[in-house]
Write a protein that holds these residues in place. Structure first.
Motif, PDB file in Angstrom:
ATOM      1  N   SER A 182      33.103 -19.553  92.455  1.00  0.00           N
ATOM      2  CA  SER A 182      33.207 -20.723  93.321  1.00  0.00           C
ATOM      3  C   SER A 182      32.067 -21.650  92.935  1.00  0.00           C
ATOM      4  N   VAL A 183      32.250 -22.923  93.188  1.00  0.00           N
ATOM      5  CA  VAL A 183      31.255 -23.929  92.819  1.00  0.00           C
ATOM      6  C   VAL A 183      30.671 -24.524  94.093  1.00  0.00           C
ATOM      7  N   LYS A 184      29.352 -24.487  94.193  1.00  0.00           N
ATOM      8  CA  LYS A 184      28.649 -25.080  95.332  1.00  0.00           C
ATOM      9  C   LYS A 184      27.979 -26.363  94.846  1.00  0.00           C
ATOM     10  N   PRO A 185      28.606 -27.520  95.133  1.00  0.00           N
ATOM     11  CA  PRO A 185      28.061 -28.784  94.620  1.00  0.00           C
ATOM     12  C   PRO A 185      26.956 -29.361  95.505  1.00  0.00           C
ATOM     13  N   THR A 186      26.038 -30.050  94.854  1.00  0.00           N
ATOM     14  CA  THR A 186      25.024 -30.855  95.533  1.00  0.00           C
ATOM     15  C   THR A 186      25.079 -32.231  94.901  1.00  0.00           C
ATOM     16  N   ALA A 187      25.326 -33.248  95.718  1.00  0.00           N
ATOM     17  CA  ALA A 187      25.420 -34.618  95.215  1.00  0.00           C
ATOM     18  C   ALA A 187      24.038 -35.260  95.175  1.00  0.00           C
ATOM     19  N   ALA A 188      23.801 -36.011  94.120  1.00  0.00           N
ATOM     20  CA  ALA A 188      22.541 -36.746  93.970  1.00  0.00           C
ATOM     21  C   ALA A 188      22.817 -37.982  93.127  1.00  0.00           C
ATOM     22  N   ALA A 189      21.959 -38.962  93.245  1.00  0.00           N
ATOM     23  CA  ALA A 189      22.070 -40.140  92.382  1.00  0.00           C
ATOM     24  C   ALA A 189      21.887 -39.675  90.939  1.00  0.00           C
ATOM     25  N   GLY A 190      22.582 -40.317  90.019  1.00  0.00           N
ATOM     26  CA  GLY A 190      22.529 -39.914  88.618  1.00  0.00           C
ATOM     27  C   GLY A 190      21.122 -39.799  88.064  1.00  0.00           C
ATOM     28  N   SER A 191      20.263 -40.724  88.402  1.00  0.00           N
ATOM     29  CA  SER A 191      18.888 -40.683  87.885  1.00  0.00           C
ATOM     30  C   SER A 191      18.051 -39.618  88.582  1.00  0.00           C
ATOM     31  N   MET A 236      15.508 -31.697  88.926  1.00  0.00           N
ATOM     32  CA  MET A 236      15.462 -30.480  88.113  1.00  0.00           C
ATOM     33  C   MET A 236      14.058 -30.218  87.594  1.00  0.00           C
ATOM     34  N   MET A 237      13.399 -31.255  87.093  1.00  0.00           N
ATOM     35  CA  MET A 237      12.040 -31.080  86.581  1.00  0.00           C
ATOM     36  C   MET A 237      11.097 -30.679  87.710  1.00  0.00           C
ATOM     37  N   ALA A 238      11.234 -31.308  88.861  1.00  0.00           N
ATOM     38  CA  ALA A 238      10.366 -30.975  89.996  1.00  0.00           C
ATOM     39  C   ALA A 238      10.593 -29.526  90.436  1.00  0.00           C
ATOM     40  N   GLN A 239      11.834 -29.114  90.522  1.00  0.00           N
ATOM     41  CA  GLN A 239      12.142 -27.746  90.936  1.00  0.00           C
ATOM     42  C   GLN A 239      11.657 -26.725  89.908  1.00  0.00           C
ATOM     43  N   ALA A 240      11.803 -27.049  88.640  1.00  0.00           N
ATOM     44  CA  ALA A 240      11.356 -26.124  87.596  1.00  0.00           C
ATOM     45  C   ALA A 240       9.848 -25.916  87.674  1.00  0.00           C
ATOM     46  N   VAL A 241       9.118 -26.980  87.950  1.00  0.00           N
ATOM     47  CA  VAL A 241       7.662 -26.878  88.062  1.00  0.00           C
ATOM     48  C   VAL A 241       7.275 -26.146  89.346  1.00  0.00           C
ATOM     49  N   ALA A 242       7.984 -26.443  90.439  1.00  0.00           N
ATOM     50  CA  ALA A 242       7.634 -25.865  91.736  1.00  0.00           C
ATOM     51  C   ALA A 242       7.936 -24.376  91.825  1.00  0.00           C
ATOM     52  N   ASP A 243       9.167 -23.980  91.538  1.00  0.00           N
ATOM     53  CA  ASP A 243       9.502 -22.571  91.692  1.00  0.00           C
ATOM     54  C   ASP A 243      10.646 -22.084  90.813  1.00  0.00           C
ATOM     55  N   GLY A 244      11.154 -22.948  89.961  1.00  0.00           N
ATOM     56  CA  GLY A 244      12.218 -22.542  89.056  1.00  0.00           C
ATOM     57  C   GLY A 244      13.594 -22.498  89.665  1.00  0.00           C
ATOM     58  N   ASP A 245      13.750 -22.934  90.903  1.00  0.00           N
ATOM     59  CA  ASP A 245      15.052 -22.893  91.566  1.00  0.00           C
ATOM     60  C   ASP A 245      15.893 -24.102  91.168  1.00  0.00           C
ATOM     61  N   THR A 246      16.297 -24.131  89.909  1.00  0.00           N
ATOM     62  CA  THR A 246      17.134 -25.212  89.388  1.00  0.00           C
ATOM     63  C   THR A 246      18.597 -24.820  89.531  1.00  0.00           C
ATOM     64  N   PRO A 247      19.517 -25.768  89.401  1.00  0.00           N
ATOM     65  CA  PRO A 247      20.937 -25.422  89.543  1.00  0.00           C
ATOM     66  C   PRO A 247      21.430 -24.583  88.368  1.00  0.00           C
ATOM     67  N   ASP A 248      22.545 -23.922  88.579  1.00  0.00           N
ATOM     68  CA  ASP A 248      23.183 -23.183  87.491  1.00  0.00           C
ATOM     69  C   ASP A 248      23.775 -24.146  86.473  1.00  0.00           C
ATOM     70  N   LEU A 249      24.232 -25.298  86.958  1.00  0.00           N
ATOM     71  CA  LEU A 249      24.880 -26.295  86.123  1.00  0.00           C
ATOM     72  C   LEU A 249      24.507 -27.672  86.642  1.00  0.00           C
ATOM     73  N   ALA A 250      24.235 -28.610  85.728  1.00  0.00           N
ATOM     74  CA  ALA A 250      23.882 -29.970  86.132  1.00  0.00           C
ATOM     75  C   ALA A 250      24.696 -30.975  85.343  1.00  0.00           C
ATOM     76  N   GLY A 251      25.182 -31.973  86.033  1.00  0.00           N
ATOM     77  CA  GLY A 251      25.889 -33.075  85.387  1.00  0.00           C
ATOM     78  C   GLY A 251      24.891 -34.180  85.106  1.00  0.00           C
ATOM     79  N   LEU A 252      24.554 -34.366  83.839  1.00  0.00           N
ATOM     80  CA  LEU A 252      23.537 -35.344  83.460  1.00  0.00           C
ATOM     81  C   LEU A 252      24.166 -36.625  82.948  1.00  0.00           C
ATOM     82  N   ILE A 253      23.607 -37.739  83.356  1.00  0.00           N
ATOM     83  CA  ILE A 253      24.014 -39.026  82.809  1.00  0.00           C
ATOM     84  C   ILE A 253      23.327 -39.171  81.453  1.00  0.00           C
ATOM     85  N   ILE A 254      24.069 -39.649  80.487  1.00  0.00           N
ATOM     86  CA  ILE A 254      23.567 -39.716  79.112  1.00  0.00           C
ATOM     87  C   ILE A 254      22.256 -40.494  78.991  1.00  0.00           C
ATOM     88  N   ASP A 255      22.071 -41.540  79.800  1.00  0.00           N
ATOM     89  CA  ASP A 255      20.838 -42.323  79.673  1.00  0.00           C
ATOM     90  C   ASP A 255      19.632 -41.621  80.289  1.00  0.00           C
TER      91      ASP A 255
END
Length: 155
Positions: free
Chosen positions: A75-84, A90-109
């Protein structure tokens, strides 16, 4: 090389993407002291700006042909956020405790933000072995590469 239709390539890429999700999603289900999960429910967290990504991955998780008799019920648990904000969070979470998403939709820019200081190398996964069988048939691979190494996010 055999001619591949765009639809077949997208299905293969989707299947590869979901296959890539299996290991990290299962790893997130317990600690190293816990018994490995061998079947059952697996929730994949997805951070994205695009409702289309949510729809695509939720549909793929329910597609019996794509799942090919998997012992896991995804099952997919989505979290909506502005593209930027996806990369920023993700960077903030990785630095804080590593709790990043399993999958992220990144805008190319937004990808260039991770191209310095080995951020992509530390935050994302090197996809060279995964994409090698597709040769030059994948679109938009170069913009998600650092020093010719393609990266994607999954944990």
């Amino acid at each position: 090389m055999t001619d591949i239709s765009r639809r077949s390539l997208l299905r293969a890429a989707g299947g590869a993407g979901l296959g890539l999700l299996a290991a990290p999603a299962l790893a997130a289900c317990g600690s190293s002291a816990a018994a490995p999960v061998r079947s059952g429910n697996v929730t994949v967290s997805l951070w994205t700006h695009d409702p289309g990504y949510v729809k695509t991955f939720q549909s793929a998780a329910k597609d019996t042909k794509l799942m090919r008799g998997s012992r896991f019920a995804y099952s997919v648990k989505p979290t909506a956020a502005a593209g930027s904000d996806v990369v920023t969070r993700m960077m903030a979470q990785a630095v804080a405790d590593g709790d990043t998403p399993d999958l992220a939709g990144l805008i190319i820019d937004q990808f260039p933000r991770v191209m310095n200081a080995r951020i992509a190398e530390n935050l994302f996964v090197d996809l060279r072995d995964t994409v090698r069988p597709f040769g030059d048939d994948l679109l938009k691979l170069a913009p998600y590469s650092v020093d010719k190494v393609p990266y994607a996010q999954y944990r």
